[in-house]
Design a protein around this motif. Structure first.
Motif, PDB file in Angstrom:
ATOM      1  N   HIS A  82       0.933  -1.462  -0.164  1.00  0.00           N
ATOM      2  CA  HIS A  82      -0.409   0.582  -0.071  1.00  0.00           C
ATOM      3  C   HIS A  82       0.831   1.117  -0.045  1.00  0.00           C
ATOM      4  O   HIS A  82       0.458   2.378  -0.520  1.00  0.00           O
ATOM      5  N   LYS A  83       1.914   1.391   0.554  1.00  0.00           N
ATOM      6  CA  LYS A  83       3.051   2.000   0.583  1.00  0.00           C
ATOM      7  C   LYS A  83       4.097   2.723  -1.074  1.00  0.00           C
ATOM      8  O   LYS A  83       3.548   3.783  -1.837  1.00  0.00           O
ATOM      9  N   TRP A  84       4.264   1.017  -1.615  1.00  0.00           N
ATOM     10  CA  TRP A  84       4.568   1.396  -3.223  1.00  0.00           C
ATOM     11  C   TRP A  84       4.058   1.427  -4.238  1.00  0.00           C
ATOM     12  O   TRP A  84       4.657   1.296  -5.303  1.00  0.00           O
ATOM     13  N   ILE A  85       3.367   0.625  -3.911  1.00  0.00           N
ATOM     14  CA  ILE A  85       2.466   0.423  -5.581  1.00  0.00           C
ATOM     15  C   ILE A  85       2.005   1.813  -5.917  1.00  0.00           C
ATOM     16  O   ILE A  85       1.704   2.405  -7.377  1.00  0.00           O
ATOM     17  N   TRP A 108       4.354  12.783  -7.043  1.00  0.00           N
ATOM     18  CA  TRP A 108       5.742  13.319  -6.208  1.00  0.00           C
ATOM     19  C   TRP A 108       5.175  13.937  -4.689  1.00  0.00           C
ATOM     20  O   TRP A 108       5.249  14.105  -3.516  1.00  0.00           O
ATOM     21  N   LYS A 109       3.923  14.968  -4.384  1.00  0.00           N
ATOM     22  CA  LYS A 109       3.138  15.204  -3.740  1.00  0.00           C
ATOM     23  C   LYS A 109       2.945  14.211  -2.932  1.00  0.00           C
ATOM     24  O   LYS A 109       2.861  13.852  -1.075  1.00  0.00           O
ATOM     25  N   GLN A 153       2.339  10.503   1.516  1.00  0.00           N
ATOM     26  CA  GLN A 153       2.281   8.456   2.369  1.00  0.00           C
ATOM     27  C   GLN A 153       3.787   8.057   2.570  1.00  0.00           C
ATOM     28  O   GLN A 153       2.984   7.083   3.471  1.00  0.00           O
ATOM     29  N   VAL A 154       4.563   8.487   2.194  1.00  0.00           N
ATOM     30  CA  VAL A 154       5.859   7.548   1.946  1.00  0.00           C
ATOM     31  C   VAL A 154       6.058   8.990   2.865  1.00  0.00           C
ATOM     32  O   VAL A 154       7.009   8.197   4.769  1.00  0.00           O
ATOM     33  N   GLY A 155       6.663   9.706   2.880  1.00  0.00           N
ATOM     34  CA  GLY A 155       8.168  10.316   3.297  1.00  0.00           C
ATOM     35  C   GLY A 155       9.137  10.259   3.806  1.00  0.00           C
ATOM     36  O   GLY A 155       9.778   9.157   3.073  1.00  0.00           O
ATOM     37  N   VAL A 166       9.961   2.833   1.451  1.00  0.00           N
ATOM     38  CA  VAL A 166       9.900   3.106  -0.343  1.00  0.00           C
ATOM     39  C   VAL A 166      11.393   4.208  -0.813  1.00  0.00           C
ATOM     40  O   VAL A 166      11.019   4.883   0.313  1.00  0.00           O
ATOM     41  N   GLY A 167      12.035   3.669  -1.339  1.00  0.00           N
ATOM     42  CA  GLY A 167      12.630   4.349  -1.778  1.00  0.00           C
ATOM     43  C   GLY A 167      13.166   5.670  -3.322  1.00  0.00           C
ATOM     44  O   GLY A 167      12.363   4.936  -3.789  1.00  0.00           O
ATOM     45  N   VAL A 168      13.518   6.354  -3.065  1.00  0.00           N
ATOM     46  CA  VAL A 168      13.360   7.348  -4.142  1.00  0.00           C
ATOM     47  C   VAL A 168      14.466   7.760  -4.611  1.00  0.00           C
ATOM     48  O   VAL A 168      15.541   8.294  -4.307  1.00  0.00           O
ATOM     49  N   TYR A 169      15.216   8.215  -5.925  1.00  0.00           N
ATOM     50  CA  TYR A 169      15.985   8.844  -6.070  1.00  0.00           C
ATOM     51  C   TYR A 169      16.655   9.731  -7.353  1.00  0.00           C
ATOM     52  O   TYR A 169      15.746   8.580  -8.534  1.00  0.00           O
ATOM     53  N   HIS A 170      16.992  10.379  -7.888  1.00  0.00           N
ATOM     54  CA  HIS A 170      17.372  10.505  -9.265  1.00  0.00           C
ATOM     55  C   HIS A 170      18.390  11.357  -9.754  1.00  0.00           C
ATOM     56  O   HIS A 170      19.202  11.674  -8.518  1.00  0.00           O
ATOM     57  N   GLU A 171      19.546  11.383 -10.193  1.00  0.00           N
ATOM     58  CA  GLU A 171      20.678  11.796 -10.448  1.00  0.00           C
ATOM     59  C   GLU A 171      20.938  12.562 -11.968  1.00  0.00           C
ATOM     60  O   GLU A 171      19.219  11.746 -13.406  1.00  0.00           O
TER      61      GLU A 171
END
Length: 159
Positions: free
Chosen positions: A34-37, A97-98, A103-105, A110-115
């Motif tokens: 429910h957090k990552w879907i 993103w909001k 939901q996750v904060g 769940v992790g996210v990243y960008h380069e």
């Protein structure tokens, strides 16, 4: 997208500056679907929007998976266009993103990243041997490697 193998050696040609953008998601807690879907399904929606509207600046994208991480390599015409897409409330990124932050904060579920990499004209090289057209060659143009582009040094210094 054509997945046929092209025998021989090819390189990518792209005019002018461009941006390589890596963005990914890592599912840290598999049982918390429910957090990552939501974040997991957001990226295909964004890519579909960008493919339907090439004027937004994305030249191409490729999805890769490894373990718990999904990475999308994107090629953009400019950083300004990438940023405009990310900040536009009418495009799918900002609402997603909001929602992620709400939901996750900082839960760690769940992790996210960008380069982001700005690539100057002629400041890249590539080789594709016995591969389908992919990556930068798909975002730009796939060309046969010739005498003047036979080595990595020749390709990266070619102007």
């Amino acid at each position: 997208m054509d997945h046929r193998i092209r025998t021989g050696r090819y390189t990518a040609q792209i005019d002018g500056d461009f941006v390589v953008f890596l963005i990914g998601i890592r599912i840290n807690k598999l049982w918390k679907i429910h957090k990552w879907i939501g974040p997991f399904l957001a990226m295909p929606r964004m890519l579909r929007e960008l493919r339907l509207h090439p004027d937004k600046g994305m030249l191409g994208a490729r999805i890769s998976t490894g373990g718990r991480t999904v990475t999308v390599v994107q090629y953009w015409r400019s950083f300004d266009q990438l940023e405009a897409f990310a900040k536009n409330p009418n495009d799918p990124h900002l609402p997603s993103w909001k929602a992620f932050n709400k939901q996750v904060g900082a839960s760690g579920d769940v992790g996210v990243y960008h380069e982001t990499y700005r690539i100057g004209a002629g400041r890249h090289e590539s080789i594709y041997s016995n591969m389908p057209v992919m990556g930068l060659a798909e975002a730009g143009t796939s060309v046969v490697v010739g005498k003047r582009s036979n080595t990595a040094r020749a390709r990266i210094t070619a102007e």
